[in-house]
Scaffold this active site. Structure first.
Site, PDB file in Angstrom:
ATOM      1  N   LYS A  20       0.837  -1.198   0.000  1.00 47.06           N
ATOM      2  CA  LYS A  20       0.000   0.000   0.000  1.00 47.06           C
ATOM      3  C   LYS A  20       0.883   1.265   0.000  1.00 47.06           C
ATOM      4  O   LYS A  20       2.101   1.175   0.220  1.00 47.06           O
ATOM      5  CB  LYS A  20      -0.922  -0.052   1.223  1.00 47.06           C
ATOM      6  CG  LYS A  20      -1.931  -1.232   1.166  1.00 47.06           C
ATOM      7  CD  LYS A  20      -2.789  -1.288   2.424  1.00 47.06           C
ATOM      8  CE  LYS A  20      -3.824  -2.407   2.356  1.00 47.06           C
ATOM      9  NZ  LYS A  20      -4.639  -2.480   3.608  1.00 47.06           N
ATOM     10  N   TYR A  60     -12.318  -3.009  -3.196  1.00 46.66           N
ATOM     11  CA  TYR A  60     -12.833  -3.130  -1.821  1.00 46.66           C
ATOM     12  C   TYR A  60     -14.360  -3.066  -1.760  1.00 46.66           C
ATOM     13  O   TYR A  60     -14.919  -2.661  -0.742  1.00 46.66           O
ATOM     14  CB  TYR A  60     -12.235  -2.018  -0.953  1.00 46.66           C
ATOM     15  CG  TYR A  60     -10.811  -2.293  -0.486  1.00 46.66           C
ATOM     16  CD1 TYR A  60     -10.509  -3.421   0.287  1.00 46.66           C
ATOM     17  CD2 TYR A  60      -9.762  -1.419  -0.785  1.00 46.66           C
ATOM     18  CE1 TYR A  60      -9.207  -3.667   0.730  1.00 46.66           C
ATOM     19  CE2 TYR A  60      -8.461  -1.661  -0.339  1.00 46.66           C
ATOM     20  CZ  TYR A  60      -8.195  -2.783   0.417  1.00 46.66           C
ATOM     21  OH  TYR A  60      -6.920  -3.024   0.865  1.00 46.66           O
ATOM     22  N   PHE A  68     -15.249   3.007   7.848  1.00 47.46           N
ATOM     23  CA  PHE A  68     -13.887   3.399   7.474  1.00 47.46           C
ATOM     24  C   PHE A  68     -13.662   3.419   5.960  1.00 47.46           C
ATOM     25  O   PHE A  68     -12.574   3.773   5.490  1.00 47.46           O
ATOM     26  CB  PHE A  68     -12.860   2.469   8.146  1.00 47.46           C
ATOM     27  CG  PHE A  68     -13.012   1.007   7.792  1.00 47.46           C
ATOM     28  CD1 PHE A  68     -12.468   0.480   6.627  1.00 47.46           C
ATOM     29  CD2 PHE A  68     -13.715   0.149   8.641  1.00 47.46           C
ATOM     30  CE1 PHE A  68     -12.610  -0.864   6.303  1.00 47.46           C
ATOM     31  CE2 PHE A  68     -13.859  -1.202   8.322  1.00 47.46           C
ATOM     32  CZ  PHE A  68     -13.307  -1.710   7.145  1.00 47.46           C
ATOM     33  N   ARG A  96      -1.529 -14.813   3.731  1.00 47.52           N
ATOM     34  CA  ARG A  96      -2.264 -14.155   4.821  1.00 47.52           C
ATOM     35  C   ARG A  96      -1.519 -14.332   6.147  1.00 47.52           C
ATOM     36  O   ARG A  96      -1.496 -13.429   6.987  1.00 47.52           O
ATOM     37  CB  ARG A  96      -3.683 -14.720   4.931  1.00 47.52           C
ATOM     38  CG  ARG A  96      -4.562 -14.460   3.709  1.00 47.52           C
ATOM     39  CD  ARG A  96      -5.194 -13.093   3.691  1.00 47.52           C
ATOM     40  NE  ARG A  96      -6.203 -12.913   4.705  1.00 47.52           N
ATOM     41  CZ  ARG A  96      -6.975 -11.832   4.804  1.00 47.52           C
ATOM     42  NH1 ARG A  96      -6.857 -10.844   3.910  1.00 47.52           N
ATOM     43  NH2 ARG A  96      -7.854 -11.728   5.762  1.00 47.52           N
ATOM     44  N   THR A 102      -5.161  -7.987  10.486  1.00 47.82           N
ATOM     45  CA  THR A 102      -5.499  -6.676   9.923  1.00 47.82           C
ATOM     46  C   THR A 102      -4.983  -5.539  10.815  1.00 47.82           C
ATOM     47  O   THR A 102      -4.452  -4.544  10.315  1.00 47.82           O
ATOM     48  CB  THR A 102      -7.030  -6.554   9.768  1.00 47.82           C
ATOM     49  OG1 THR A 102      -7.482  -7.657   8.981  1.00 47.82           O
ATOM     50  CG2 THR A 102      -7.419  -5.252   9.095  1.00 47.82           C
ATOM     51  N   ARG A 113       2.901  -7.221   8.979  1.00 46.46           N
ATOM     52  CA  ARG A 113       2.243  -6.155   9.751  1.00 46.46           C
ATOM     53  C   ARG A 113       2.732  -6.132  11.198  1.00 46.46           C
ATOM     54  O   ARG A 113       2.876  -5.054  11.795  1.00 46.46           O
ATOM     55  CB  ARG A 113       0.727  -6.340   9.695  1.00 46.46           C
ATOM     56  CG  ARG A 113       0.120  -5.978   8.333  1.00 46.46           C
ATOM     57  CD  ARG A 113      -1.304  -6.454   8.244  1.00 46.46           C
ATOM     58  NE  ARG A 113      -2.000  -6.017   7.034  1.00 46.46           N
ATOM     59  CZ  ARG A 113      -3.143  -6.544   6.613  1.00 46.46           C
ATOM     60  NH1 ARG A 113      -3.724  -7.535   7.297  1.00 46.46           N
ATOM     61  NH2 ARG A 113      -3.725  -6.097   5.518  1.00 46.46           N
ATOM     62  N   ASN A 123      -1.641  -0.182   7.308  1.00 48.92           N
ATOM     63  CA  ASN A 123      -1.103  -1.528   7.588  1.00 48.92           C
ATOM     64  C   ASN A 123      -0.294  -2.130   6.443  1.00 48.92           C
ATOM     65  O   ASN A 123      -0.144  -3.346   6.342  1.00 48.92           O
ATOM     66  CB  ASN A 123      -2.219  -2.462   8.081  1.00 48.92           C
ATOM     67  CG  ASN A 123      -3.329  -2.648   7.072  1.00 48.92           C
ATOM     68  OD1 ASN A 123      -3.279  -2.113   5.976  1.00 48.92           O
ATOM     69  ND2 ASN A 123      -4.331  -3.443   7.437  1.00 48.92           N
ATOM     70  N   HIS A 126      -1.740  -5.525   1.366  1.00 46.45           N
ATOM     71  CA  HIS A 126      -2.988  -6.257   1.122  1.00 46.45           C
ATOM     72  C   HIS A 126      -2.657  -7.654   0.622  1.00 46.45           C
ATOM     73  O   HIS A 126      -1.701  -7.845  -0.114  1.00 46.45           O
ATOM     74  CB  HIS A 126      -3.827  -5.556   0.041  1.00 46.45           C
ATOM     75  CG  HIS A 126      -4.910  -6.442  -0.513  1.00 46.45           C
ATOM     76  ND1 HIS A 126      -6.118  -6.607   0.133  1.00 46.45           N
ATOM     77  CD2 HIS A 126      -4.952  -7.264  -1.600  1.00 46.45           C
ATOM     78  CE1 HIS A 126      -6.865  -7.472  -0.569  1.00 46.45           C
ATOM     79  NE2 HIS A 126      -6.173  -7.878  -1.617  1.00 46.45           N
ATOM     80  N   GLU A 137      -8.985 -10.362  -8.141  1.00 46.61           N
ATOM     81  CA  GLU A 137      -8.160  -9.169  -7.928  1.00 46.61           C
ATOM     82  C   GLU A 137      -7.008  -9.081  -8.934  1.00 46.61           C
ATOM     83  O   GLU A 137      -6.680  -7.988  -9.400  1.00 46.61           O
ATOM     84  CB  GLU A 137      -7.649  -9.167  -6.474  1.00 46.61           C
ATOM     85  CG  GLU A 137      -8.800  -8.977  -5.487  1.00 46.61           C
ATOM     86  CD  GLU A 137      -8.425  -9.242  -4.025  1.00 46.61           C
ATOM     87  OE1 GLU A 137      -7.240  -9.502  -3.730  1.00 46.61           O
ATOM     88  OE2 GLU A 137      -9.343  -9.189  -3.175  1.00 46.61           O
TER      89      GLU A 137
HETATM   90  N1  UDP Z   1      -9.444  -1.176   7.653  1.00 46.31           N
HETATM   91  C1  UDP Z   1      -9.498  -0.023   8.419  1.00 46.31           C
HETATM   92  N2  UDP Z   1     -10.188  -0.045   9.595  1.00 46.31           N
HETATM   93  C2  UDP Z   1     -10.829  -1.156  10.043  1.00 46.31           C
HETATM   94  C3  UDP Z   1     -10.776  -2.316   9.276  1.00 46.31           C
HETATM   95  C4  UDP Z   1     -10.062  -2.302   8.078  1.00 46.31           C
HETATM   96  O1  UDP Z   1      -8.917   0.992   8.039  1.00 46.31           O
HETATM   97  O2  UDP Z   1     -11.450  -1.105  11.117  1.00 46.31           O
HETATM   98  C5  UDP Z   1      -8.690  -1.159   6.386  1.00 46.31           C
HETATM   99  C6  UDP Z   1      -7.344  -1.851   6.541  1.00 46.31           C
HETATM  100  O3  UDP Z   1      -6.371  -1.108   5.815  1.00 46.31           O
HETATM  101  C7  UDP Z   1      -7.585  -3.212   5.923  1.00 46.31           C
HETATM  102  C8  UDP Z   1      -8.581  -2.875   4.818  1.00 46.31           C
HETATM  103  O4  UDP Z   1      -9.406  -1.871   5.383  1.00 46.31           O
HETATM  104  O5  UDP Z   1      -6.384  -3.792   5.447  1.00 46.31           O
HETATM  105  C9  UDP Z   1      -9.429  -4.033   4.351  1.00 46.31           C
HETATM  106  O6  UDP Z   1     -10.073  -4.621   5.457  1.00 46.31           O
HETATM  107  P1  UDP Z   1     -10.117  -6.204   5.637  1.00 46.31           P
HETATM  108  O7  UDP Z   1     -11.064  -6.499   6.738  1.00 46.31           O
HETATM  109  O8  UDP Z   1     -10.353  -6.850   4.311  1.00 46.31           O
HETATM  110  O9  UDP Z   1      -8.633  -6.545   6.174  1.00 46.31           O
HETATM  111  P2  UDP Z   1      -7.412  -7.324   5.483  1.00 46.31           P
HETATM  112  O10 UDP Z   1      -7.995  -8.394   4.595  1.00 46.31           O
HETATM  113  O11 UDP Z   1      -6.610  -6.297   4.711  1.00 46.31           O
HETATM  114  O12 UDP Z   1      -6.613  -7.880   6.635  1.00 46.31           O
HETATM  115 MG    MG Z   2      -9.468  -8.262   3.078  1.00 50.19          MG
END
Ligand code: UDP
Ligand code: MG
Length: 160
Positions: A20, A60, A68, A96, A102, A113, A123, A126, A137
């Site tokens: 990112k 997304y 958010f 993952r 996350t 992370r 974070n 992705h 994707e």
């Molecule tokens: N995100 C955020 N606040 C939250 C949850 C998610 O800013 O409370 C952002 C964060 O950058 C995250 C992205 O939204 O990576 C996508 O969320 P997801 O739940 O898909 O998490 P990921 O798959 O990236 O772990």
């Molecule tokens: Mg995700």
């Protein structure tokens, strides 16, 4: 050897990994690519890319209703990202795990992370959450002709 290699290759999946804008700005691109290379996955696509709001929103789209969402779209479009396609056996769940939770404060030390970030809203990386989303994707972020099919010389040393 050959039948076992063929069986192993049948479980091969693809995942979309993206450094990112904060990861790019903080100079973490090399470190992040290294972790996937060292693990033994195969890079099949790589580019530095400034994405549009439309593309970020499509990527997304499942999170559109989240509070958010607008801030997250601003974040993803705030500078160039590094888009990558990685291939390998079990690459989706394994990536993952390498990435970590996350929320970077909850992410285990040793994960990307966990080692390199402190906030959910910054974070650094992705990773696709299912093989189906990996395909979706990669198709979304890469054009035809931007992906490479190749055989790393190390393959027999990784897969028996
Ligand atoms: N995100 C955020 N606040 C939250 C949850 C998610 O800013 O409370 C952002 C964060 O950058 C995250 C992205 O939204 O990576 C996508 O969320 P997801 O739940 O898909 O998490 P990921 O798959 O990236 O772990
Ligand atoms: Mg995700």
């Amino acid at each position: 050897f050959l039948p076992r290699l063929m069986a192993a290759l049948e479980q091969v999946d693809q995942t979309y990994i993206m450094v990112k804008p904060d990861g790019v700005q903080r100079g973490l691109v090399g470190e992040i690519i290294s972790r996937f290379e060292k693990k033994g996955f195969k890079l099949t696509g790589l580019k530095l890319f400034q994405c549009s709001k439309e593309l970020a929103e499509e990527h997304y789209k499942d999170l559109k209703q989240k509070p958010f969402f607008p801030a997250m779209i601003d974040y993803i479009t705030s500078g160039p990202v590094v888009s990558m396609a990685w291939e390998g056996i079990g690459v989706v769940p394994s990536a993952r795990k390498l990435i970590g939770a996350t929320d970077p404060l909850q992410a285990e030390p040793g994960t990307i992370r966990g080692d390199l970030a402190v906030q959910r809203g910054r974070n650094v990386i992705h990773g696709s959450d299912s093989p189906e989303n990996g395909q979706r994707e990669i198709a979304l972020w890469f054009k035809e002709g931007e992906l490479c099919e190749w055989t790393p010389v190390q393959e027999p040393w990784l897969i028996e």
